[in-house]
Design a protein around this motif. Structure first.
Motif, PDB file in Angstrom:
ATOM      1  N   THR A 251       0.854  -1.193   0.000  1.00 51.27           N
ATOM      2  CA  THR A 251       0.000   0.000   0.000  1.00 51.27           C
ATOM      3  C   THR A 251       0.883   1.233   0.000  1.00 51.27           C
ATOM      4  O   THR A 251       0.861   2.029   0.919  1.00 51.27           O
ATOM      5  CB  THR A 251      -0.879  -0.019   1.242  1.00 51.27           C
ATOM      6  OG1 THR A 251      -0.038  -0.147   2.376  1.00 51.27           O
ATOM      7  CG2 THR A 251      -1.845  -1.171   1.230  1.00 51.27           C
TER       8      THR A 251
ATOM      9  N   GLN B 119       1.038   4.423   2.632  1.00 52.27           N
ATOM     10  CA  GLN B 119       2.167   4.515   3.530  1.00 52.27           C
ATOM     11  C   GLN B 119       2.975   5.768   3.281  1.00 52.27           C
ATOM     12  O   GLN B 119       3.662   6.253   4.154  1.00 52.27           O
ATOM     13  CB  GLN B 119       3.053   3.294   3.350  1.00 52.27           C
ATOM     14  CG  GLN B 119       2.456   2.111   4.064  1.00 52.27           C
ATOM     15  CD  GLN B 119       3.172   0.848   3.689  1.00 52.27           C
ATOM     16  OE1 GLN B 119       4.375   0.824   3.594  1.00 52.27           O
ATOM     17  NE2 GLN B 119       2.423  -0.193   3.434  1.00 52.27           N
TER      18      GLN B 119
ATOM     19  N   PHE C  46       0.132   8.306   7.937  1.00 55.81           N
ATOM     20  CA  PHE C  46       0.041   6.893   8.225  1.00 55.81           C
ATOM     21  C   PHE C  46       1.154   6.429   9.138  1.00 55.81           C
ATOM     22  O   PHE C  46       2.325   6.551   8.826  1.00 55.81           O
ATOM     23  CB  PHE C  46       0.015   6.060   6.950  1.00 55.81           C
ATOM     24  CG  PHE C  46      -0.170   4.600   7.257  1.00 55.81           C
ATOM     25  CD1 PHE C  46      -1.336   4.157   7.855  1.00 55.81           C
ATOM     26  CD2 PHE C  46       0.830   3.677   6.986  1.00 55.81           C
ATOM     27  CE1 PHE C  46      -1.508   2.810   8.178  1.00 55.81           C
ATOM     28  CE2 PHE C  46       0.656   2.331   7.299  1.00 55.81           C
ATOM     29  CZ  PHE C  46      -0.516   1.899   7.892  1.00 55.81           C
TER      30      PHE C  46
ATOM     31  N   PRO D 103       2.220   3.029  10.695  1.00 51.58           N
ATOM     32  CA  PRO D 103       1.889   1.587  10.659  1.00 51.58           C
ATOM     33  C   PRO D 103       1.936   0.948  12.037  1.00 51.58           C
ATOM     34  O   PRO D 103       1.376  -0.128  12.233  1.00 51.58           O
ATOM     35  CB  PRO D 103       2.961   0.995   9.747  1.00 51.58           C
ATOM     36  CG  PRO D 103       4.074   1.963   9.749  1.00 51.58           C
ATOM     37  CD  PRO D 103       3.472   3.321   9.993  1.00 51.58           C
ATOM     38  N   VAL D 104       2.585   1.591  12.977  1.00 51.41           N
ATOM     39  CA  VAL D 104       2.671   1.033  14.320  1.00 51.41           C
ATOM     40  C   VAL D 104       1.448   1.420  15.139  1.00 51.41           C
ATOM     41  O   VAL D 104       0.701   0.572  15.633  1.00 51.41           O
ATOM     42  CB  VAL D 104       3.971   1.500  15.017  1.00 51.41           C
ATOM     43  CG1 VAL D 104       3.978   1.058  16.471  1.00 51.41           C
ATOM     44  CG2 VAL D 104       5.178   0.948  14.276  1.00 51.41           C
ATOM     45  N   LEU D 105       1.200   2.713  15.215  1.00 53.47           N
ATOM     46  CA  LEU D 105       0.051   3.156  16.011  1.00 53.47           C
ATOM     47  C   LEU D 105      -1.255   2.640  15.401  1.00 53.47           C
ATOM     48  O   LEU D 105      -2.210   2.316  16.106  1.00 53.47           O
ATOM     49  CB  LEU D 105       0.037   4.683  16.112  1.00 53.47           C
ATOM     50  CG  LEU D 105      -0.931   5.240  17.144  1.00 53.47           C
ATOM     51  CD1 LEU D 105      -0.682   4.630  18.516  1.00 53.47           C
ATOM     52  CD2 LEU D 105      -0.824   6.755  17.213  1.00 53.47           C
ATOM     53  N   SER D 106      -1.269   2.533  14.076  1.00 55.38           N
ATOM     54  CA  SER D 106      -2.461   2.022  13.407  1.00 55.38           C
ATOM     55  C   SER D 106      -2.791   0.619  13.899  1.00 55.38           C
ATOM     56  O   SER D 106      -3.941   0.294  14.207  1.00 55.38           O
ATOM     57  CB  SER D 106      -2.220   2.013  11.895  1.00 55.38           C
ATOM     58  OG  SER D 106      -3.296   1.398  11.252  1.00 55.38           O
ATOM     59  N   GLU D 107      -1.763  -0.226  13.998  1.00 51.83           N
ATOM     60  CA  GLU D 107      -1.976  -1.593  14.461  1.00 51.83           C
ATOM     61  C   GLU D 107      -2.406  -1.597  15.926  1.00 51.83           C
ATOM     62  O   GLU D 107      -3.276  -2.368  16.334  1.00 51.83           O
ATOM     63  CB  GLU D 107      -0.672  -2.396  14.284  1.00 51.83           C
ATOM     64  CG  GLU D 107      -0.714  -3.815  14.781  1.00 51.83           C
ATOM     65  CD  GLU D 107      -1.600  -4.737  13.953  1.00 51.83           C
ATOM     66  OE1 GLU D 107      -2.193  -4.264  12.962  1.00 51.83           O
ATOM     67  OE2 GLU D 107      -1.699  -5.931  14.307  1.00 51.83           O
ATOM     68  N   ILE D 108      -1.807  -0.711  16.697  1.00 50.36           N
ATOM     69  CA  ILE D 108      -2.148  -0.647  18.118  1.00 50.36           C
ATOM     70  C   ILE D 108      -3.606  -0.244  18.293  1.00 50.36           C
ATOM     71  O   ILE D 108      -4.354  -0.848  19.064  1.00 50.36           O
ATOM     72  CB  ILE D 108      -1.185   0.323  18.846  1.00 50.36           C
ATOM     73  CG1 ILE D 108       0.209  -0.317  18.919  1.00 50.36           C
ATOM     74  CG2 ILE D 108      -1.707   0.700  20.230  1.00 50.36           C
ATOM     75  CD1 ILE D 108       1.309   0.612  19.382  1.00 50.36           C
TER      76      ILE D 108
ATOM     77  N   ASN E  36      -5.937  -3.150  17.141  1.00 51.25           N
ATOM     78  CA  ASN E  36      -6.046  -4.205  18.158  1.00 51.25           C
ATOM     79  C   ASN E  36      -6.854  -3.734  19.361  1.00 51.25           C
ATOM     80  O   ASN E  36      -7.654  -4.480  19.914  1.00 51.25           O
ATOM     81  CB  ASN E  36      -4.646  -4.636  18.639  1.00 51.25           C
ATOM     82  CG  ASN E  36      -3.914  -5.453  17.597  1.00 51.25           C
ATOM     83  OD1 ASN E  36      -4.541  -6.068  16.734  1.00 51.25           O
ATOM     84  ND2 ASN E  36      -2.601  -5.449  17.646  1.00 51.25           N
ATOM     85  N   TYR E  37      -6.650  -2.495  19.720  1.00 53.92           N
ATOM     86  CA  TYR E  37      -7.355  -1.938  20.878  1.00 53.92           C
ATOM     87  C   TYR E  37      -8.863  -1.912  20.605  1.00 53.92           C
ATOM     88  O   TYR E  37      -9.670  -2.278  21.450  1.00 53.92           O
ATOM     89  CB  TYR E  37      -6.828  -0.522  21.139  1.00 53.92           C
ATOM     90  CG  TYR E  37      -7.448   0.180  22.329  1.00 53.92           C
ATOM     91  CD1 TYR E  37      -6.851   0.125  23.583  1.00 53.92           C
ATOM     92  CD2 TYR E  37      -8.621   0.925  22.199  1.00 53.92           C
ATOM     93  CE1 TYR E  37      -7.405   0.771  24.666  1.00 53.92           C
ATOM     94  CE2 TYR E  37      -9.188   1.576  23.276  1.00 53.92           C
ATOM     95  CZ  TYR E  37      -8.577   1.498  24.514  1.00 53.92           C
ATOM     96  OH  TYR E  37      -9.139   2.144  25.589  1.00 53.92           O
TER      97      TYR E  37
ATOM     98  N   HIS F  37      -3.766   9.004  22.884  1.00 52.20           N
ATOM     99  CA  HIS F  37      -3.073   9.222  21.614  1.00 52.20           C
ATOM    100  C   HIS F  37      -3.387  10.566  20.968  1.00 52.20           C
ATOM    101  O   HIS F  37      -2.725  10.964  20.020  1.00 52.20           O
ATOM    102  CB  HIS F  37      -3.414   8.104  20.623  1.00 52.20           C
ATOM    103  CG  HIS F  37      -3.030   6.742  21.101  1.00 52.20           C
ATOM    104  ND1 HIS F  37      -1.725   6.376  21.339  1.00 52.20           N
ATOM    105  CD2 HIS F  37      -3.778   5.653  21.416  1.00 52.20           C
ATOM    106  CE1 HIS F  37      -1.686   5.114  21.764  1.00 52.20           C
ATOM    107  NE2 HIS F  37      -2.923   4.658  21.827  1.00 52.20           N
TER     108      HIS F  37
ATOM    109  N   ARG G 189      -4.573  12.317  15.929  1.00 53.81           N
ATOM    110  CA  ARG G 189      -3.908  11.096  15.469  1.00 53.81           C
ATOM    111  C   ARG G 189      -4.924   9.969  15.273  1.00 53.81           C
ATOM    112  O   ARG G 189      -4.832   9.204  14.316  1.00 53.81           O
ATOM    113  CB  ARG G 189      -2.834  10.672  16.461  1.00 53.81           C
ATOM    114  CG  ARG G 189      -1.665  11.647  16.460  1.00 53.81           C
ATOM    115  CD  ARG G 189      -0.746  11.370  17.609  1.00 53.81           C
ATOM    116  NE  ARG G 189       0.257  10.369  17.258  1.00 53.81           N
ATOM    117  CZ  ARG G 189       1.110   9.868  18.144  1.00 53.81           C
ATOM    118  NH1 ARG G 189       1.053  10.248  19.410  1.00 53.81           N
ATOM    119  NH2 ARG G 189       2.004   8.988  17.776  1.00 53.81           N
TER     120      ARG G 189
ATOM    121  N   ASN H  70      -6.276   2.359   3.519  1.00 52.32           N
ATOM    122  CA  ASN H  70      -5.355   1.253   3.255  1.00 52.32           C
ATOM    123  C   ASN H  70      -6.080  -0.035   2.884  1.00 52.32           C
ATOM    124  O   ASN H  70      -5.636  -0.765   2.002  1.00 52.32           O
ATOM    125  CB  ASN H  70      -4.476   0.980   4.473  1.00 52.32           C
ATOM    126  CG  ASN H  70      -3.435   2.047   4.652  1.00 52.32           C
ATOM    127  OD1 ASN H  70      -3.332   2.955   3.827  1.00 52.32           O
ATOM    128  ND2 ASN H  70      -2.680   1.954   5.725  1.00 52.32           N
TER     129      ASN H  70
END
Lengths: 743, 696
Positions: free
Chosen positions: A2, A6, A11, A13-18, A21-22, A212, A216, A227
């Protein structure tokens, strides 16, 4: 990859995953709170609810859900609330809706409760829950209309109303709702539980925003959707262009046993996909319809499973997708069409039609082809009512009828009893849970032999149960079949699974007791065979403790030509009791000799079958022209294509643009016409004999099963279920051909 | 003298409680698959260290306490005994159906039921039927039963699981089946569901019974070898096994309820945490045991270990009373990848023990959490496992390069991303765990043990708003140390359907049925305890119920206080306790006491208390010298940091009680490394535990 997304500054990619998951964890927490706070059998023992997070505009971000459609439908309530309340939305608002026509979920039983989460005076996101409440009033306990009716006679429906207004609980709203329902206390607990779950979600969101920062989070949400959209577009661009068609059939509108057909065309062009329901039958006078949110939800369910199961299930999947759902049809009904059964009718079968169409599309890419799937189980159920053993008013149903077999797929047999492809978080209650709460004694529950659809890979077996009223005088029964006589489609030359059924074995308990006394197995098949068979829909049936109640779900469809199923796999099935010796011979051409295969007779029988198939007449002689939707049986020159294209196990278009058999290279026709006219074809009314699995033949003779074989080698290349007199379904046409067609 | 041994996949940990009360500890490599060998090696090691021989050492051991992963491994590797499942006729497919518990896959080619431990062809149906009240509807067909048993024996099956519908209401048929099996095959292993899990819900009960029959024979063989080996070496005391319910039990008892030992090791760690909490006056703890492939989390509230009656191991349902340990599939070996949506992902795939992280130099090439920690300067390549194992930094860099490139980041930034994601994953897991129990993590302290947790614990705590982390002194052999302070305990529970009116007054029928049930259950646990001849003053019988508001499903376990069989007073107090716990969780308005209460389960726990060793506490005052760092290095100072900063590195051996350092700092033990992030202080307490204060 993507790259674009990116590349954008926002973007992360770390905070997005966090955050992802949250939010998913939050949805699970909400689900647990809902279960904890409620005692509803549907929540606790069957997980019939969905929890989700949405962005400020109501785009789905994350969900855990009984069915994907149900999860998606939360967005409907948010969108309608935004439109309805506009600037009047305030922190502390919680909104309630259950009108599928106006801001509710799939059907009126799904109570949707959503709440905006604010950043200052601006909405940052939403959380919501959709949950199946046992009773929402209306003429029939359980709330599904049986006879012809209109939506006004079905249930109480609330368009979006504030349940909490700026943090203040609206007892008046709750009372106004509860006065309409049969079990106000239980329903009151359910609504409190749903609201509690939503509040919990709100608190979690606030904590996340505080940690956060609102900006953000906003950026992450939009990047997540973008994405998923980018990744999905890229995936689409790897699939072959074209127009792909499928259909799904429902039966019985409550009074008349007619066939109602949902049609879906999947039009794939570059990185865009259109799901077009044009050609779907007009809305029914009975319970079969769904509203627009279900039409989109059905598309989402297909996207989230066979197209992109590894991408987050968020609104981004819909970004390259256009859904065309003509108003006034089964999938996008208009008032006053009844919609109480939408979840298990139109807003379930729409996915089935899309799956059939998609199988030809996905076949064109080796990785996607692995995921091709026919429809899975559907929901056959009956509301059983009467006082329970504790003298309390009670109504409930046996979930066995929803426990249908899964579709076979390219690389394996279908799982037995797995409900729907889209029911990701669903499960069923224990026998003991039923019996402790309901006046029932189960006598037998098992995977029903011969219910799985025949194919190179066999469809999953349906679950069946045989039970009887217990510690009560009788049950009053309201019956809702699904796919009783109208089977699902199958994949790539496979055959449909068994139809679902409910039967009343009058006076069977005497025989049951005799068998018990003699220590003999219960002849459940015999009871079912000779039992009273209610129509697909009806009410006023009474079942007493002297009677047996039999319910069986649908079998999963098979994948590929059953005649090339490994005989050892058939033998294994026979040994396990999944397939009887008769069916092994009839469907798979495998001849049993005692406990083993007779290899010589098997080889001979399979040869004979192939020869019989080769001798079948070509479609141009055997099939009706119908409304002309199958194209003309005149050969024509090919239109240019991007290269060869695989359409099924036994079917491809070669580099010159001609359909040919993948086993023997027999050439059918060019890609500008419907190859089925030149296939060796057999058309028979749908029946146990024709599809190869138990299903009653419709007296109306209005549904046929067609087998398309290669005149060269006899391979069974494709099958279809169609209305009698209907043209052969033109499952694939190149875009160029589509554009030339008269509109 | 008590000797505690905890066998893990890699190490066997040994803790000896000497007569004076002091604890000594050792570590020796585990010896799979013959784990008992590791035990014997360990005993030699201890004897050597004490300057004696193993015979005279063992001769002085009164109780040999043992936590084992034998049953867990047997289930995970599917290496158990072939089992025949006997069930009610007509319901032989229910075990395979598994309530349609699905693996939550959306890809239709990957959706599966749980893979059963007993194939369908080994399920035998027996004609019998009992109803929901325990009334016999169809008497058991004894002839058919013998035939079914005969079929299984003919196939060479020697282990049986028996689960009939409603057997927990009326176990006669299962009792008969057990008798018949043992008549036909006296050496057979028999697990019955009314003994293994007398709880409503046939699938979960069946699955538990199957696990017991599947793993029990292996446990029996293992403990047999262990005990005879110990006896040969002069041991005359009792061999006790750690059970999932948090008590120690005799071999005979645990072997017949093998499912009860599934969480033996993790539970020992939880009990060690409880003991630690008692020492340091911290009743509310969340345990955090992060290892190579997974992380175990459990709750201790007001000094009580939270229990559950349902867990899943490798998707197999296990319905026994057990300490509620949640396992998260993320640890030091978890792999970092880029998802198709462009987001960075950590786990659930893991490099496992083999090949392990890339930096272990055992052939791993994929980036893992441990590799990230190395790149972030958090691990010292020269001082991993006290310098016993060199880490290959270049291998870690190579593993991270493609990931970093795909994400358009530096390798260090990608590693920092992994660190952050894994911390958030852990926090999510703890949050989910506390919320499921209706609790707020901020009121708890985090106890971190397990080799991989030290670098993450303070960040996870901060993520959850927790302000205190405790790294125990005995962290590396922590679970084994938990054995020493664990009591003998047996618990039995049975599902029921009784009612309490408003205020907790049992309705007349329920008063009788519950008091009968409690008497029966108490008889059972007293029977189990009798073996140990524990004096009355150290015997404690606890009664409890799982209750809910009438019609609701949320149930808490509430103790019935008072002596003897619980009476009205106990129930009234239980109802009040339930009300207050409910209100604490969901707010006062949410309660509905006016409808009364459902009692869903009755439980009796019999405890044989062991005298606790007095713990040596150093006088903290005045000792607290500020340790000198052994050096400094550039490392990631906190979850949110983007760059590495220079920070001091301390050795734990240089700390004494009262020593205090301020983050960012690294504290190295020989077998683990602790990150003290920014805005944190770490100090050694009087029990040599490292206390980390986490400030917002």
């Amino acid at each position: 990859m993507t790259q674009q997304a990116q590349g954008t500054a926002e973007f992360d990619p770390v905070l997005s995953e966090i955050v992802y998951n949250y939010e998913l964890t939050m949805n699970r927490e909400m689900g647990r709170a809902l279960v904890n706070l409620s005692g509803s059998f549907l929540f606790v023992s069957a997980s019939d609810f969905a929890c989700g997070c949405l962005d400020a505009e109501g785009n789905i971000l994350t969900t855990i859900s009984w069915s994907l459609q149900m999860g998606y439908a939360i967005s409907n309530t948010v969108r309608h609330s935004l439109e309805r309340f506009k600037d009047d939305l305030r922190p502390g608002d919680v909104i309630f809706a259950n009108d599928p026509y106006e801001g509710g979920g799939l059907h009126s039983h799904d109570v949707v409760i959503v709440a905006p989460v604010f950043d200052g005076d601006e909405i940052l996101m939403w959380v919501g829950v959709s949950a199946h409440v046992t009773d929402v009033g209306g003429a029939v306990p359980g709330g599904y209309s049986v006879e012809h009716s209109d939506v006004f006679g079905e249930n109480v429906r609330f368009t979006p109303v504030k349940f909490y207004d700026g943090g203040k609980f609206r007892q008046d709203v709750l009372d106004a709702f509860l006065t309409n329902v049969r079990l106000p206390e239980a329903t009151g607990i359910d609504l409190k539980a749903i609201t509690g779950a939503v509040w919990m979600g709100k608190e979690r969101c606030s904590a996340m925003i505080e940690q956060h920062g609102a900006d953000r989070i906003r950026a992450i949400h939009s990047a997540q959707i973008e994405n998923a959209a980018t990744a999905f577009r890229e995936r689409l661009s790897q699939l072959p262009d074209g127009v792909y068609r499928g259909a799904a059939h429902m039966e019985h509108d409550g009074e008349d046993d007619l066939i109602y057909t949902i049609r879906a065309a999947v039009i794939k062009r570059g990185d865009q996909l259109t799901v077009d329901y044009t050609g779907t039958d007009p809305q029914a006078p009975g319970v079969l319809n769904g509203t627009e949110v279900g039409a989109i939800g059905d598309a989402m369910a297909a996207l989230g499973t066979v197209y992109a199961p590894d991408l987050p299930f968020n609104e981004g999947l819909l970004d390259p997708v256009t859904v065309v759902a003509p108003e006034g049809t089964l999938v996008n009904a208009t008032k006053p069409a009844p919609i109480s059964g939408a979840t298990v009718y139109a807003s379930w079968f729409g996915t089935d039609a899309i799956l059939e169409a998609s199988n030809y599309l996905l076949a064109g890419h080796p990785e996607a082809a692995r995921r091709r799937s026919g429809p899975w189980g559907s929901w056959t159920f009956a509301w059983l009512q009467g006082p329970n053993q504790y003298g309390q008013p009670w109504f409930w149903n046996v979930f066995t009828g929803g426990s249908g077999g899964a579709s076979a797929v390219q690389d394996r047999d279908g799982e037995n009893a797995m409900m729907g492809i889209q029911t990701i978080d669903a499960f069923i209650p224990n026998v003991e849970e039923y019996e402790s709460q309901s006046p029932v004694l189960f006598l037998d529950t098992r995977f029903a032999a011969d219910t799985g659809g025949a194919g190179r890979h066999r469809g999953g077996l349906a679950l069946e149960s045989f039970c009887t009223p217990y510690d009560t005088e009788a049950w009053d029964v309201v019956v809702f079949h699904n796919r009783m006589s109208a089977p699902s489609s199958a994949i790539a030359g496979g055959q449909p699974g068994a139809g679902a059924t409910i039967r009343f074995a009058r006076g069977a308990m005497e025989s049951v007791r005799e068998h018990w006394d003699r220590g003999e197995e219960l002849p459940v098949e015999e009871y079912a065979e000779t039992a009273e068979r209610p129509p697909a829909r009806g009410r006023g049936f009474r079942v007493t403790p002297e009677d047996g109640y039999y319910i069986r779900a649908t079998g999963g469809p098979g994948f590929g030509d059953p005649l090339i199923r490994d005989p050892e796999a058939v033998l294994e099935d026979v040994r396990r009791g999944f397939v009887t010796a008769e069916a092994a011979e009839r469907n798979f051409g495998v001849v049993m000799a005692g406990d083993d295969i007779d290899p010589v007779a098997t080889a001979r029988l399979r040869e004979e079958r192939l020869a019989e198939r080769r001798a079948l007449p070509l479609g141009e002689r055997a099939l009706p022209v119908g409304d002309g939707s199958g194209g003309s049986a005149e050969p024509g020159p090919p239109v240019p294509q991007d290269g060869p294209q695989v359409l099924g196990e036994g079917l491809e278009i070669d580099e010159r643009g001609y359909y040919r058999c993948r086993s023997c290279e027999h050439e059918f026709a060019s890609n500008s016409v419907n190859w089925k006219w030149w296939a060796a074809t057999e058309e028979l009314p749908v029946s146990g004999d024709s599809i190869g699995a138990p299903i009653p033949e419709r007296p109306e003779g209005d549904l046929v099963f067609r087998r398309y074989c290669c005149p060269g080698c006899g391979s069974q290349i494709d099958t279809e279920v169609a209305n009698a007199g209907e043209a052969p379904r033109w499952n694939f046409m190149p875009l160029a051909v589509h554009e030339e067609l008269p509109r | 003298m008590r000797l505690g041994i905890d066998i893990g996949g890699t190490f066997t940990d040994i803790v000896l409680q000497e007569s004076g009360g002091g604890l000594r500890r050792w570590k020796t490599p585990s010896t799979p698959p013959d784990f008992e060998q590791g035990v014997f090696d360990g005993i030699e090691l201890v004897a050597d260290a004490l300057g004696t021989d193993s015979r005279s050492l063992l001769g002085r051991v009164d109780e040999f306490l043992h936590a084992t992963t034998v049953t867990t491994n047997v289930v995970l590797t599917r290496a158990g005994e072939r089992v025949a499942l006997l069930t009610t006729r007509g319901f032989g497919d229910l075990y395979q159906l598994a309530r349609m518990y699905r693996n939550q896959q959306r890809d239709p080619s990957l959706v599966t039921h749980p893979v059963p431990l007993v194939p369908r062809e080994d399920v035998e149906e027996v004609l019998e039927r009992v109803d929901y009240k325990g009334r016999v509807v169809v008497p058991i067909d004894e002839e058919g039963l013998r035939r079914a048993v005969g079929n299984a024996l003919e196939k060479g099956i020697k282990s049986f699981a028996v689960c009939f519908l409603w057997s927990f209401r009326n176990p006669e048929h299962e009792q008969l089946a057990k008798r018949v099996i043992l008549e036909e095959a006296p050496d057979a292993y028999v697990a019955t569901s009314f003994e293994a899990a007398p709880l409503i819900g046939e699938y979960e009960r069946m699955s538990t019974t199957v696990i017991t029959a599947f793993a029990g024979p292996e446990l029996r063989a293992y403990t047999g070898k262990l005990l005879s080996g110990l006896r040969e070496r002069g041991f005359e005391g009792q061999l006790l096994l750690m059970k999932s319910d948090g008590g120690l039990g005799s071999i005979e008892n645990t072997v017949t309820s093998a499912g009860q030992t599934i969480y033996s090791g993790p539970v020992a760690g939880v009990l060690a945490s409880r003991a630690l909490g008692e020492e340091s006056g911290e009743g509310n703890l969340i345990t955090f045991d992060m290892g190579g492939t997974s992380t175990d989390v459990a709750l201790i509230e007001d000094g009580d270990v939270r229990s559950t009656s349902l867990q899943f191991l490798d998707r197999q349902a296990l319905a026994t009373t057990m300490v509620d340990v949640t396992t998260v599939g993320a640890g030091g070996g978890s792999l970092a990848t880029v998802g198709p949506d462009g987001a960075m992902r950590v786990g659930p795939e893991s490099a496992g023990a083999r090949p392990g992280p890339a930096c272990y130099g055992r052939g791993g090439t994929e980036p893992t959490v441990t590799d990230a920690n190395l790149l972030l300067g958090l691990l010292d390549p020269e001082y991993f496992l006290g310098g016993d194992m060199a880490l290959d930094r270049e291998a870690a860099e190579r593993a991270f390069a493609p990931l970093a490139e795909r994400l358009g980041m530096t390798e260090v930034a990608a590693a920092a991303g992994v660190f952050r994601i894994v911390n958030a994953l852990m926090a999510d897991a703890v949050r989910l765990r506390t919320v499921f129990a209706g609790l707020d993590p901020r009121a708890f302290a985090l106890v971190s043990f397990g080799g991989a947790g030290g670098l993450h614990c303070a960040s996870v705590a901060r993520e959850l708003g927790m302000s205190r982390v405790i790294v125990p002194a005995l962290a590396s052999v922590f679970s084994a140390s938990g054995l020493i302070s664990t009591d003998l305990a047996y618990s039995v529970a049975r599902s029921t359907k009784d009612l309490l009116g408003p205020g907790g007054v049992p309705v007349p029928d329920s008063a009788t049925s519950m008091s009968d049930l409690f008497e029966q259950l108490e008889g059972q646990v007293r029977g189990s305890l009798d073996v140990h001849s524990i004096p009355d003053e150290r015997t404690e019988i606890r009664h409890s119920v799982e209750m809910a508001y009438a019609g609701q499903s949320l149930h808490f376990e509430v103790d019935l206080v008072g002596d003897g069989t619980p009476g009205e007073e106990s129930f009234a107090r239980a109802a009040a306790e339930f009300d207050s716990r409910y209100a604490a969780t969901y707010g006062t308005g949410a309660a509905a006491p006016e409808n009364g209460y459902d009692v869903k389960t009755c439980r009796v726990m019999g405890v044989g208390k062991v005298p606790r060793p007095p713990v040596a506490q150093a006088d903290g005052e005045g000792l607290g010298s500020t340790p000198l760092p052994v050096g400094s290095r550039r490392a990631l100072a906190d979850t949110d940091s983007v760059e590495l900063t220079e920070m001091p590195v301390y050795r734990a051996t240089d700390f004494n009680p009262g020593s205090r350092v301020t983050g960012p700092a690294i504290v190295e033990y020989t077998d683990s490394t602790i990150l003290v992030p920014c805005r944190c202080d770490a100090s050694l307490d009087g029990f040599a535990n490292l206390q980390i204060e986490v400030n917002r």
